[in-house]
Design a protein around this motif. Sequence first.
Motif, mmCIF file in Angstrom:
data_model
loop_
_atom_site.group_PDB
_atom_site.id
_atom_site.type_symbol
_atom_site.label_atom_id
_atom_site.label_comp_id
_atom_site.label_asym_id
_atom_site.label_seq_id
_atom_site.Cartn_x
_atom_site.Cartn_y
_atom_site.Cartn_z
ATOM 1 N N GLU A 66 0.824 -1.206 0.000
ATOM 2 C CA GLU A 66 0.000 0.000 0.000
ATOM 3 C C GLU A 66 0.864 1.265 0.000
ATOM 4 O O GLU A 66 0.555 2.234 -0.688
ATOM 5 N N ASN A 67 1.943 1.256 0.757
ATOM 6 C CA ASN A 67 2.829 2.428 0.803
ATOM 7 C C ASN A 67 3.414 2.734 -0.569
ATOM 8 O O ASN A 67 3.500 3.908 -0.963
ATOM 9 N N ILE A 68 3.814 1.719 -1.291
ATOM 10 C CA ILE A 68 4.368 1.920 -2.632
ATOM 11 C C ILE A 68 3.304 2.484 -3.568
ATOM 12 O O ILE A 68 3.559 3.428 -4.322
ATOM 13 N N ILE A 69 2.114 1.927 -3.510
ATOM 14 C CA ILE A 69 1.027 2.419 -4.351
ATOM 15 C C ILE A 69 0.675 3.856 -3.987
ATOM 16 O O ILE A 69 0.473 4.707 -4.850
ATOM 17 N N ARG A 70 0.647 4.141 -2.691
ATOM 18 C CA ARG A 70 0.279 5.477 -2.214
ATOM 19 C C ARG A 70 1.278 6.545 -2.683
ATOM 20 O O ARG A 70 0.912 7.686 -2.894
ATOM 21 N N GLU A 71 2.558 6.172 -2.860
ATOM 22 C CA GLU A 71 3.553 7.114 -3.383
ATOM 23 C C GLU A 71 3.157 7.630 -4.764
ATOM 24 O O GLU A 71 3.400 8.789 -5.094
ATOM 25 N N HIS A 72 2.572 6.767 -5.580
ATOM 26 C CA HIS A 72 2.216 7.104 -6.956
ATOM 27 C C HIS A 72 0.762 7.567 -7.100
ATOM 28 O O HIS A 72 0.438 8.267 -8.062
ATOM 29 N N ASN A 97 -8.191 3.969 -21.032
ATOM 30 C CA ASN A 97 -8.814 2.654 -21.115
ATOM 31 C C ASN A 97 -8.230 1.748 -20.026
ATOM 32 O O ASN A 97 -7.235 2.093 -19.388
ATOM 33 N N ILE A 98 -8.830 0.608 -19.842
ATOM 34 C CA ILE A 98 -8.459 -0.291 -18.747
ATOM 35 C C ILE A 98 -6.999 -0.740 -18.857
ATOM 36 O O ILE A 98 -6.301 -0.860 -17.854
ATOM 37 N N LEU A 99 -6.534 -0.960 -20.076
ATOM 38 C CA LEU A 99 -5.149 -1.390 -20.275
ATOM 39 C C LEU A 99 -4.174 -0.297 -19.823
ATOM 40 O O LEU A 99 -3.200 -0.578 -19.118
ATOM 41 N N ALA A 100 -4.443 0.933 -20.173
ATOM 42 C CA ALA A 100 -3.587 2.048 -19.760
ATOM 43 C C ALA A 100 -3.628 2.235 -18.246
ATOM 44 O O ALA A 100 -2.599 2.530 -17.626
ATOM 45 N N GLN A 101 -4.784 2.050 -17.643
ATOM 46 C CA GLN A 101 -4.910 2.155 -16.190
ATOM 47 C C GLN A 101 -4.044 1.099 -15.503
ATOM 48 O O GLN A 101 -3.310 1.393 -14.559
ATOM 49 N N HIS A 102 -4.118 -0.123 -15.988
ATOM 50 C CA HIS A 102 -3.348 -1.213 -15.387
ATOM 51 C C HIS A 102 -1.850 -1.008 -15.605
ATOM 52 O O HIS A 102 -1.043 -1.336 -14.726
ATOM 53 N N ARG A 103 -1.489 -0.457 -16.754
ATOM 54 C CA ARG A 103 -0.076 -0.158 -17.001
ATOM 55 C C ARG A 103 0.456 0.868 -16.005
ATOM 56 O O ARG A 103 1.596 0.774 -15.560
ATOM 57 N N MET A 104 -0.367 1.841 -15.657
ATOM 58 C CA MET A 104 0.038 2.839 -14.656
ATOM 59 C C MET A 104 0.324 2.174 -13.313
ATOM 60 O O MET A 104 1.323 2.485 -12.655
ATOM 61 N N VAL A 105 -0.546 1.273 -12.918
ATOM 62 C CA VAL A 105 -0.377 0.585 -11.641
ATOM 63 C C VAL A 105 0.867 -0.303 -11.685
ATOM 64 O O VAL A 105 1.685 -0.293 -10.762
ATOM 65 N N LYS A 106 1.031 -1.043 -12.762
ATOM 66 C CA LYS A 106 2.201 -1.923 -12.882
ATOM 67 C C LYS A 106 3.500 -1.124 -12.924
ATOM 68 O O LYS A 106 4.510 -1.561 -12.376
ATOM 69 N N ALA A 107 3.480 0.050 -13.548
ATOM 70 C CA ALA A 107 4.676 0.898 -13.564
ATOM 71 C C ALA A 107 5.032 1.343 -12.149
ATOM 72 O O ALA A 107 6.208 1.385 -11.778
ATOM 73 N N ALA A 108 4.014 1.652 -11.354
ATOM 74 C CA ALA A 108 4.248 2.057 -9.961
ATOM 75 C C ALA A 108 4.859 0.916 -9.149
ATOM 76 O O ALA A 108 5.602 1.155 -8.202
ATOM 77 N N LEU A 109 4.554 -0.298 -9.533
ATOM 78 C CA LEU A 109 5.019 -1.475 -8.793
ATOM 79 C C LEU A 109 6.187 -2.185 -9.479
ATOM 80 O O LEU A 109 6.567 -3.281 -9.068
#
Length: 77
Positions: free
Chosen positions: A9-15, A46-58
């Motif tokens: 959660e801390n890593i996600i919260r940074e982004h 779109n959903i793919l771009a949203q998921h890419r943002m999350v994966k980039a954060a992680l």
Amino acid sequence: MAISSQKLENIIREHFPNALIKITDLAGDQDHYSLEITDSKFQGLNILAQHRMVKAALSNILDKELHALTIKTKIPN
């Protein structure tokens, strides 16, 4: 491989500092998680771009500390 839900959660919260975040440990092993994240940053993507943002954060922990992650992104109402 293992990562605490708090560290995740801390890593996600940074982004995504303004996001609503729900993390569920699916197997009780700190290695298989479900993530539901709601953030206005996803607006217009779109959903793919949203998921890419999350994966980039992680990116620093994927396949190193985190084995499996199910992602559900949402835009606030």
